[in-house]
Motif scaffolding. Structure first.
Motif, PDB file in Angstrom:
ATOM      1  N   GLU A  11       3.854   3.783 -13.408  1.00  0.00           N
ATOM      2  CA  GLU A  11       2.541   3.068 -13.833  1.00  0.00           C
ATOM      3  C   GLU A  11       2.285   3.357 -15.188  1.00  0.00           C
ATOM      4  OE1 GLU A  11      -2.226   2.968 -12.774  1.00  0.00           O
ATOM      5  OE2 GLU A  11      -1.166   4.490 -11.748  1.00  0.00           O
TER       6      GLU A  11
ATOM      7  N   LEU B  38       5.012   6.853  -8.459  1.00  0.00           N
ATOM      8  CA  LEU B  38       4.172   5.768  -8.772  1.00  0.00           C
ATOM      9  C   LEU B  38       3.669   5.979 -10.208  1.00  0.00           C
ATOM     10  CD1 LEU B  38       3.223   4.969  -5.094  1.00  0.00           C
ATOM     11  CD2 LEU B  38       4.344   3.300  -6.507  1.00  0.00           C
ATOM     12  N   GLN B  39       2.991   7.309 -10.260  1.00  0.00           N
ATOM     13  CA  GLN B  39       2.383   7.644 -11.564  1.00  0.00           C
ATOM     14  C   GLN B  39       3.394   7.462 -12.718  1.00  0.00           C
ATOM     15  OE1 GLN B  39       1.075  11.585 -10.877  1.00  0.00           O
ATOM     16  NE2 GLN B  39      -0.821  10.789  -9.666  1.00  0.00           N
TER      17      GLN B  39
ATOM     18  N   GLU C  56       1.620  -1.638 -11.332  1.00  0.00           N
ATOM     19  CA  GLU C  56      -0.092  -1.680 -11.591  1.00  0.00           C
ATOM     20  C   GLU C  56      -0.420  -1.207 -10.168  1.00  0.00           C
ATOM     21  OE1 GLU C  56      -2.363  -5.310 -11.185  1.00  0.00           O
ATOM     22  OE2 GLU C  56      -1.459  -5.535 -13.138  1.00  0.00           O
ATOM     23  N   ARG C  57      -1.441  -0.366 -10.197  1.00  0.00           N
ATOM     24  CA  ARG C  57      -2.314   0.158  -9.328  1.00  0.00           C
ATOM     25  C   ARG C  57      -3.391  -0.553  -9.125  1.00  0.00           C
ATOM     26  NH1 ARG C  57      -5.808   4.389  -8.492  1.00  0.00           N
ATOM     27  NH2 ARG C  57      -5.513   5.529  -6.515  1.00  0.00           N
ATOM     28  N   HIS C  58      -3.749  -0.853  -8.108  1.00  0.00           N
ATOM     29  CA  HIS C  58      -5.330  -1.725  -7.730  1.00  0.00           C
ATOM     30  C   HIS C  58      -5.868  -0.967  -6.822  1.00  0.00           C
ATOM     31  CE1 HIS C  58      -8.125  -4.774  -6.796  1.00  0.00           C
ATOM     32  NE2 HIS C  58      -8.449  -4.797  -7.980  1.00  0.00           N
ATOM     33  N   ALA C  59      -6.892  -0.160  -7.106  1.00  0.00           N
ATOM     34  CA  ALA C  59      -7.857   0.556  -6.090  1.00  0.00           C
ATOM     35  C   ALA C  59      -9.014  -0.492  -5.723  1.00  0.00           C
ATOM     36  CB  ALA C  59      -8.144   1.988  -6.798  1.00  0.00           C
TER      37      ALA C  59
ATOM     38  N   VAL D 114      -5.581   1.292  -1.701  1.00  0.00           N
ATOM     39  CA  VAL D 114      -5.211   0.922  -2.977  1.00  0.00           C
ATOM     40  C   VAL D 114      -3.503   0.139  -2.886  1.00  0.00           C
ATOM     41  CG1 VAL D 114      -3.707   2.276  -5.021  1.00  0.00           C
ATOM     42  CG2 VAL D 114      -5.776   3.218  -3.813  1.00  0.00           C
ATOM     43  N   GLU D 115      -3.406  -0.850  -3.690  1.00  0.00           N
ATOM     44  CA  GLU D 115      -2.431  -1.439  -3.587  1.00  0.00           C
ATOM     45  C   GLU D 115      -1.414  -1.374  -5.003  1.00  0.00           C
ATOM     46  OE1 GLU D 115      -3.768  -5.150  -0.984  1.00  0.00           O
ATOM     47  OE2 GLU D 115      -3.616  -5.731  -3.058  1.00  0.00           O
ATOM     48  N   TYR D 116      -0.306  -1.530  -4.715  1.00  0.00           N
ATOM     49  CA  TYR D 116       0.952  -1.408  -5.874  1.00  0.00           C
ATOM     50  C   TYR D 116       1.693  -2.898  -6.068  1.00  0.00           C
ATOM     51  CZ  TYR D 116      -0.325   3.653  -5.502  1.00  0.00           C
ATOM     52  OH  TYR D 116      -0.994   4.856  -5.558  1.00  0.00           O
TER      53      TYR D 116
ATOM     54  N   ARG E 129       0.956  -1.304  -0.051  1.00  0.00           N
ATOM     55  CA  ARG E 129      -0.114   0.070   0.031  1.00  0.00           C
ATOM     56  C   ARG E 129       0.989   1.148  -0.185  1.00  0.00           C
ATOM     57  NH1 ARG E 129      -5.209  -0.870   4.186  1.00  0.00           N
ATOM     58  NH2 ARG E 129      -5.489   1.260   3.040  1.00  0.00           N
ATOM     59  N   PHE E 130       0.160   2.406  -0.505  1.00  0.00           N
ATOM     60  CA  PHE E 130       1.024   3.652  -0.463  1.00  0.00           C
ATOM     61  C   PHE E 130       1.643   3.965   0.769  1.00  0.00           C
ATOM     62  CE2 PHE E 130       1.614   8.304  -0.212  1.00  0.00           C
ATOM     63  CZ  PHE E 130       2.050   8.612  -1.461  1.00  0.00           C
TER      64      PHE E 130
END
Length: 144
Positions: free
Chosen positions: A84, A80-81, A90-93, A101-103, A60-61
């Motif tokens: 990505e 992160l942006q 990969e960002r998963h909200a 949100v997980e990365y 997570r962030f």
């Protein structure tokens, strides 16, 4: 027919395509090469550290921020942006309250992280020699 394309690449071998040409990659030494943006993202201080932490798994962030000492929220979010947008992270909200949100690294990101890890490992193991060289250089120039 063998057509030689002239480039401004000073490492190009006269009279034939370079390895870069053969592999159909960009030319990092050419100012307008789009590879330079990716290079900037992957090799920035925060980009390297994000890739190294995400190599250990999904985070997570807030976990990333705690793991990477000294990074501001703004710089972490921007990094992160970038990663990505380059297809490395990969960002998963999750649609929950509060937001979750997980990365994680993509397959491409895992490849990049492995390369960056090699450089980071070299820096860590070479640090005594690097510090010695810095100290020697400082003494030569009269800087403290």
């Amino acid at each position: 027919m063998n057509v030689s394309v002239k480039t401004k690449n000073p490492l190009a071998i006269q009279g034939g395509p370079t390895l870069l040409d053969k592999m159909r990659r960009g030319e990092l030494l050419v100012e307008a090469c789009p590879s330079r943006e990716v290079l900037k993202h992957v090799t920035s201080r925060w980009g390297v550290l994000v890739l190294l932490v995400l190599q250990t798994g999904v985070h997570r962030f807030s976990e990333l921020r705690r793991a990477i000492g000294g990074v501001s929220e703004r710089m972490l979010a921007q990094t992160l942006q970038w990663l990505e947008s380059d297809g490395l992270v990969e960002r998963h909200a999750f649609e929950v309250v509060p937001p979750h949100v997980e990365y994680r690294l993509t397959p491409l990101g895992r490849e990049a992280a492995e390369k960056v890890k090699g450089l980071a490992d070299w820096i860590e193991t070479s640090l005594p020699r690097i510090l010695q060289a810095q100290d020697s250089q400082s003494r030569k120039s009269g800087r403290p």
